[in-house]
Design a protein around this motif. Structure first.
Motif, short mmCIF file in Angstrom:
data_model
loop_
_atom_site.label_atom_id
_atom_site.label_comp_id
_atom_site.label_asym_id
_atom_site.label_seq_id
_atom_site.Cartn_x
_atom_site.Cartn_y
_atom_site.Cartn_z
N ARG A 1 0.82 -1.22 0.00
CA ARG A 1 0.00 0.00 0.00
C ARG A 1 0.85 1.27 0.00
NH1 ARG A 1 -4.78 0.36 -1.31
NH2 ARG A 1 -5.20 1.92 0.23
N PRO B 1 2.52 4.57 -1.12
CA PRO B 1 2.07 5.53 -2.14
C PRO B 1 2.87 5.47 -3.45
CG PRO B 1 2.28 6.61 -0.02
CD PRO B 1 2.80 5.23 0.15
N ARG C 1 4.19 2.94 -4.87
CA ARG C 1 3.74 1.79 -5.65
C ARG C 1 2.41 2.09 -6.32
NH1 ARG C 1 4.52 -4.19 -3.61
NH2 ARG C 1 6.58 -3.33 -3.65
N GLU C 2 1.52 2.78 -5.61
CA GLU C 2 0.22 3.11 -6.19
C GLU C 2 0.37 4.13 -7.31
OE1 GLU C 2 -2.60 4.13 -3.18
OE2 GLU C 2 -2.33 2.23 -2.15
N ALA D 1 1.59 2.31 -10.32
CA ALA D 1 0.53 1.54 -10.96
C ALA D 1 -0.41 2.44 -11.74
CB ALA D 1 -0.25 0.75 -9.91
#
Length: 74
Positions: free
Chosen positions: A48, A50, A52-53, A56
């Motif tokens: 989770r 940030p 990585r998000e 994505a």
């Protein structure tokens, strides 16, 4: 299960004052045996995180706009 935990879980308190007293008592018991928090994972291991998000979302945006996309000038 510990009786106090059972009591808190089932809300067998007769008043808010009694509930608050039990919760504060549990917190005080927990704090008697304090241990420092040890972080065991890196930011990359955290699903989770940030970054990585954002990565994505950026990849999704690249897929959606396609290779021929150019920004419009306004």
């Amino acid at each position: 299960m510990v009786p106090e935990r059972r009591k808190r879980r089932r809300s067998a308190h007769r008043s808010v004052v009694e509930l608050e007293r039990d919760v504060r008592g549990r917190i005080n018991e927990w704090n008697k045996d304090t241990r420092p928090f040890v972080w065991t994972k890196t930011a990359d291991d955290n699903p989770r995180h940030p970054c990585r998000e954002v990565r994505a979302l950026r990849e999704l945006w690249e897929q959606l706009r396609g290779p021929d996309w150019t920004p419009s000038r306004r």
